[in-house]
Write a protein that holds these residues in place. Structure first.
Motif, PDB file in Angstrom:
ATOM      1  N   ASP A  43      -6.143   0.816   3.455  1.00 10.81           N
ATOM      2  CA  ASP A  43      -4.693   1.174   3.638  1.00 10.81           C
ATOM      3  C   ASP A  43      -4.156  -0.215   3.284  1.00 10.81           C
ATOM      4  N   LEU A  44      -4.559  -1.319   3.869  1.00 15.26           N
ATOM      5  CA  LEU A  44      -3.620  -2.757   3.140  1.00 15.26           C
ATOM      6  C   LEU A  44      -3.661  -2.641   1.663  1.00 15.26           C
ATOM      7  N   ARG A  45      -4.357  -2.528   1.026  1.00 18.22           N
ATOM      8  CA  ARG A  45      -4.514  -2.695  -0.544  1.00 18.22           C
ATOM      9  C   ARG A  45      -3.544  -1.755  -1.167  1.00 18.22           C
ATOM     10  N   GLU A  46      -2.871  -0.522  -0.365  1.00 15.99           N
ATOM     11  CA  GLU A  46      -1.791   0.185  -0.922  1.00 15.99           C
ATOM     12  C   GLU A  46      -0.712  -0.508  -0.866  1.00 15.99           C
ATOM     13  N   ARG A  47      -0.683  -1.793  -0.162  1.00 14.25           N
ATOM     14  CA  ARG A  47       0.656  -2.415   0.050  1.00 14.25           C
ATOM     15  C   ARG A  47       0.628  -3.773  -0.506  1.00 14.25           C
ATOM     16  N   VAL A  48      -0.546  -4.274  -0.440  1.00 15.50           N
ATOM     17  CA  VAL A  48      -0.738  -5.705  -0.399  1.00 15.50           C
ATOM     18  C   VAL A  48      -1.768  -6.022  -1.872  1.00 15.50           C
ATOM     19  N   PRO A  49      -1.432  -6.593  -2.852  1.00 13.91           N
ATOM     20  CA  PRO A  49      -2.060  -6.605  -4.021  1.00 13.91           C
ATOM     21  C   PRO A  49      -3.576  -7.249  -3.985  1.00 13.91           C
ATOM     22  N   ASP A  50      -3.713  -8.153  -2.953  1.00 18.26           N
ATOM     23  CA  ASP A  50      -4.606  -9.084  -3.037  1.00 18.26           C
ATOM     24  C   ASP A  50      -5.477  -9.133  -1.609  1.00 18.26           C
ATOM     25  N   VAL A  51      -6.264  -8.237  -1.268  1.00 20.70           N
ATOM     26  CA  VAL A  51      -6.984  -8.297   0.183  1.00 20.70           C
ATOM     27  C   VAL A  51      -8.219  -8.452   0.075  1.00 20.70           C
ATOM     28  N   THR A  52      -8.688  -9.272   1.112  1.00 19.75           N
ATOM     29  CA  THR A  52      -9.950  -9.822   1.508  1.00 19.75           C
ATOM     30  C   THR A  52     -10.338  -9.144   2.938  1.00 19.75           C
ATOM     31  N   ALA A  53     -11.563  -8.733   2.801  1.00 19.23           N
ATOM     32  CA  ALA A  53     -12.157  -8.130   4.087  1.00 19.23           C
ATOM     33  C   ALA A  53     -13.253  -8.772   4.450  1.00 19.23           C
ATOM     34  N   ILE A  54     -13.572  -9.130   5.661  1.00 17.02           N
ATOM     35  CA  ILE A  54     -14.887  -9.895   5.958  1.00 17.02           C
ATOM     36  C   ILE A  54     -15.630  -9.329   7.213  1.00 17.02           C
ATOM     37  N   ASP A  55     -16.848  -9.100   6.973  1.00 21.85           N
ATOM     38  CA  ASP A  55     -17.582  -8.734   8.351  1.00 21.85           C
ATOM     39  C   ASP A  55     -18.969  -9.336   8.089  1.00 21.85           C
TER      40      ASP A  55
END
Length: 201
Positions: A43-55
């Motif tokens: 969902d964030l990627r639809e608003r923000v061009p550079d998204v990092t997700a960590i797990d």
């Protein structure tokens, strides 16, 4: 099958719109901490061009990658992985800070990753210990029944930790001491939120 949170409802995805609305205008970078199935990152990627997700869970991160979103998926511990400090315009942690070994140090770490002018938003879980807590739980139970009936309830695949180390009051005190100027809200559906604006100079 749709992969974004608009088609999968549970107590966490319920608050994703509030997290998305926290993003500063013109945000370029975002970090999703404890991404789980990757729906918030998507969902964030639809608003923000550079998204990092960590797990830190490799199996669940593999499932997150299946969303196909153009997200930088990182396998690692947010406390130790070499993420760039003061870099992310939005740092989001939904139902993840109670997995960290210490809430105060966890919040400090997330604050250090937040860019100057950026926002940190935490949707957290805690233990009930007061009359007001239990009253909110009653409201949350009613809300859950209504929304689960109308939307269905989606069970995420990420590991769950239901042993909460702090009460809501304790979590609020720790957040206030660690993040001066933070905004605290006790939420229905057994959650709280902390929002902090990095105004360090």
């Amino acid at each position: 099958m749709p992969t974004d949170s608009r088609h999968r409802w549970n107590h966490n995805t319920h608050y994703y719109p509030a997290v998305l609305d926290t993003a500063p205008a013109g945000a370029r970078t975002a970090l999703d901490v404890g991404t789980g199935d990757g729906l918030l990152a998507t969902d964030l990627r639809e608003r923000v061009p550079d998204v990092t997700a960590i797990d830190s869970d490799p199996a669940v991160l593999d499932r997150a990658r299946e969303t196909g979103a153009e997200v930088r998926w990182v396998l690692g511990d947010v406390m130790t992985y070499p993420l760039p400090e003061e870099h992310y315009d939005l740092v989001a942690a939904v139902a993840s800070v109670h997995h960290l070994p210490d809430l105060a140090s966890g919040l400090r770490r997330l604050a250090d990753l937040t860019a100057v002018g950026g926002k940190l938003v935490v949707i957290g879980l805690a233990r009930s210990a007061s009359i007001s807590d239990y009253a909110m739980n009653v409201a949350g139970t009613v809300q859950h029944r209504v929304l689960a009936r109308s939307r269905g309830f989606w069970q995420h695949t990420a590991p769950m930790e239901m042993n909460f180390p702090h009460t809501y009051a304790q979590a609020r005190r720790i957040a206030a001491a660690t993040l001066p100027g933070m905004i605290w809200r006790r939420l229905p559906l057994f959650r709280y939120s902390v929002t902090w604006h990095n105004q360090r100079r």
